[in-house]
Scaffold this motif. Sequence first.
Motif, mmCIF file in Angstrom:
data_model
loop_
_atom_site.group_PDB
_atom_site.id
_atom_site.type_symbol
_atom_site.label_atom_id
_atom_site.label_comp_id
_atom_site.label_asym_id
_atom_site.label_seq_id
_atom_site.Cartn_x
_atom_site.Cartn_y
_atom_site.Cartn_z
ATOM 1 N N PRO A 128 0.792 -1.237 0.000
ATOM 2 C CA PRO A 128 0.000 0.000 0.000
ATOM 3 C C PRO A 128 0.821 1.282 0.000
ATOM 4 O O PRO A 128 0.266 2.366 0.140
ATOM 5 N N PHE A 129 2.148 1.163 -0.129
ATOM 6 C CA PHE A 129 2.958 2.372 -0.104
ATOM 7 C C PHE A 129 2.655 3.236 -1.329
ATOM 8 O O PHE A 129 2.772 2.759 -2.472
ATOM 9 N N PRO A 130 2.280 4.490 -1.134
ATOM 10 C CA PRO A 130 2.000 5.384 -2.262
ATOM 11 C C PRO A 130 3.248 5.562 -3.125
ATOM 12 O O PRO A 130 4.306 5.940 -2.622
ATOM 13 N N LEU A 246 -0.817 12.933 8.406
ATOM 14 C CA LEU A 246 0.100 11.805 8.401
ATOM 15 C C LEU A 246 1.475 12.261 7.947
ATOM 16 O O LEU A 246 1.597 13.204 7.148
ATOM 17 N N THR A 247 2.494 11.604 8.476
ATOM 18 C CA THR A 247 3.877 11.892 8.104
ATOM 19 C C THR A 247 4.495 10.633 7.532
ATOM 20 O O THR A 247 4.479 9.578 8.171
ATOM 21 N N LEU A 248 5.027 10.747 6.316
ATOM 22 C CA LEU A 248 5.575 9.597 5.604
ATOM 23 C C LEU A 248 7.034 9.843 5.254
ATOM 24 O O LEU A 248 7.425 10.967 4.920
ATOM 25 N N THR A 258 15.072 4.329 -18.783
ATOM 26 C CA THR A 258 14.080 5.333 -19.191
ATOM 27 C C THR A 258 14.588 6.697 -18.732
ATOM 28 O O THR A 258 14.290 7.132 -17.614
ATOM 29 N N PRO A 259 15.384 7.378 -19.553
ATOM 30 C CA PRO A 259 16.031 8.622 -19.150
ATOM 31 C C PRO A 259 15.049 9.645 -18.584
ATOM 32 O O PRO A 259 14.010 9.940 -19.183
ATOM 33 N N GLY A 260 15.388 10.148 -17.416
ATOM 34 C CA GLY A 260 14.584 11.191 -16.795
ATOM 35 C C GLY A 260 13.455 10.692 -15.932
ATOM 36 O O GLY A 260 12.870 11.464 -15.165
ATOM 37 N N HIS A 261 13.095 9.400 -16.025
ATOM 38 C CA HIS A 261 11.997 8.882 -15.214
ATOM 39 C C HIS A 261 12.495 8.609 -13.797
ATOM 40 O O HIS A 261 13.572 8.069 -13.584
ATOM 41 N N ARG A 262 11.663 8.959 -12.825
ATOM 42 C CA ARG A 262 12.027 8.816 -11.420
ATOM 43 C C ARG A 262 10.881 8.149 -10.666
ATOM 44 O O ARG A 262 9.712 8.503 -10.845
ATOM 45 N N LEU A 263 11.239 7.174 -9.838
ATOM 46 C CA LEU A 263 10.264 6.494 -8.989
ATOM 47 C C LEU A 263 10.323 7.107 -7.596
ATOM 48 O O LEU A 263 11.385 7.174 -6.979
ATOM 49 N N VAL A 264 9.178 7.553 -7.105
ATOM 50 C CA VAL A 264 9.078 8.121 -5.764
ATOM 51 C C VAL A 264 8.120 7.257 -4.951
ATOM 52 O O VAL A 264 6.981 7.032 -5.372
ATOM 53 N N THR A 265 8.589 6.769 -3.805
ATOM 54 C CA THR A 265 7.784 5.896 -2.954
ATOM 55 C C THR A 265 7.754 6.448 -1.534
ATOM 56 O O THR A 265 8.788 6.821 -0.979
ATOM 57 N N TYR A 266 6.541 6.494 -0.960
ATOM 58 C CA TYR A 266 6.341 6.919 0.419
ATOM 59 C C TYR A 266 6.027 5.698 1.268
ATOM 60 O O TYR A 266 5.375 4.762 0.805
ATOM 61 N N TYR A 267 6.460 5.717 2.520
ATOM 62 C CA TYR A 267 6.256 4.534 3.354
ATOM 63 C C TYR A 267 6.112 4.935 4.817
ATOM 64 O O TYR A 267 6.505 6.036 5.235
ATOM 65 N N ALA A 268 5.541 4.012 5.599
ATOM 66 C CA ALA A 268 5.399 4.184 7.042
ATOM 67 C C ALA A 268 5.550 2.821 7.692
ATOM 68 O O ALA A 268 5.296 1.784 7.064
ATOM 69 N N LEU A 269 5.992 2.797 8.931
ATOM 70 C CA LEU A 269 6.176 1.544 9.644
ATOM 71 C C LEU A 269 4.831 0.875 9.904
ATOM 72 O O LEU A 269 3.836 1.555 10.187
ATOM 73 N N PRO A 273 -0.352 4.697 13.079
ATOM 74 C CA PRO A 273 -1.466 5.441 12.469
ATOM 75 C C PRO A 273 -1.173 5.883 11.033
ATOM 76 O O PRO A 273 -2.074 5.894 10.185
ATOM 77 N N ASP A 274 0.077 6.235 10.749
ATOM 78 C CA ASP A 274 0.429 6.655 9.393
ATOM 79 C C ASP A 274 0.282 5.491 8.413
ATOM 80 O O ASP A 274 -0.186 5.678 7.281
ATOM 81 N N HIS A 275 0.678 4.289 8.835
ATOM 82 C CA HIS A 275 0.527 3.118 7.965
ATOM 83 C C HIS A 275 -0.951 2.812 7.752
ATOM 84 O O HIS A 275 -1.378 2.489 6.631
ATOM 85 N N ASP A 276 -1.745 2.920 8.793
ATOM 86 C CA ASP A 276 -3.193 2.701 8.656
ATOM 87 C C ASP A 276 -3.788 3.683 7.647
ATOM 88 O O ASP A 276 -4.672 3.319 6.861
ATOM 89 N N ALA A 277 -3.296 4.918 7.673
ATOM 90 C CA ALA A 277 -3.825 5.943 6.769
ATOM 91 C C ALA A 277 -3.515 5.617 5.313
ATOM 92 O O ALA A 277 -4.376 5.761 4.439
ATOM 93 N N ILE A 278 -2.282 5.151 5.024
ATOM 94 C CA ILE A 278 -1.966 4.850 3.627
ATOM 95 C C ILE A 278 -2.694 3.586 3.158
ATOM 96 O O ILE A 278 -2.987 3.458 1.968
ATOM 97 N N VAL A 279 -2.984 2.662 4.077
ATOM 98 C CA VAL A 279 -3.798 1.497 3.700
ATOM 99 C C VAL A 279 -5.193 1.958 3.283
ATOM 100 O O VAL A 279 -5.749 1.475 2.288
#
Length: 298
Positions: A128-130, A246-248, A258-269, A273-279
Amino acid sequence: MASEQQERSRGTELGRFLRARRSEVSPEEAGIKVGPGLRRTPGLRREELATLAGVSIDYYARLERGRESHPSPAVLDALARALRLGETEHRHLHDLGLSAARRPSPNQSVPSRTVDPGTDLLLERLRPFPSRVLSRTLDLLASNPGGLRTLAGIERWPVEQRNIARYVFLHPMARELFPDWEVMTRGCVARLRALAGTDPDAPDLAELVDEMLLKSTDFKRLWESYDVNAFAQGSKTLQHPEVGRLTLRYQSMLIEGTPGHRLVTYYALPDTPDHDAIVLLDQADHDRGEPSAGQHPG
């Protein structure tokens, strides 16, 4: 004639950076004694910086005006020391020096916006990590459900309009979503400024910057400040309209192939409560009968 104008533009980009950084260094910081009287120049004067860097005033003036496009690495290093540049800014100054000396390509093309199936699969597995895939100009190319829904309200925009810089400066929900809105905006502009240093004639960048300069005075102010310090990892706090505050933590990395493409991933333990929110955000699309994760936004 067009080629000469492009070369002058590249040299002027170097000059803009030098002027912006010069205005941020006080004489006291540089070890210069200031006499009585009012100084009209914010930061260092041209002649002061030239003396600190060990170059002639005339040579430095030509650098700022875009009339000198072949600064040596030694000169750039000396200027970086005099301007008290950090590692990222120092590297950017060298990029600008190389760009000013390099002849522009006659056929500038826009990088591909296509996200390969393997990256789509990765977005799905990261739930569920955004997570989202961004272009070099911060276009939102693909995301999983949480990656889209953490940008509250962006799903109502047409796919071709979804861009992180456009969102944080122009979307009505952005200032409420990001309590550290000023930090968020500086990071966006810094990434675009860094690209302008290495590829100043990029048509995709020019189109976005022209739009943002026209529509946002905040963008214009930050663009002219010429900050190039962006962050590839850290934390971000959101005040989300659906799940609250929430703080991630997040990681940002380039995608190979893929030149210029960037993967950004947010996560919580887990079990926080932060993990519950992203779920909850991850499940929102399923609850509303919308497309599953791993597909391109829209």
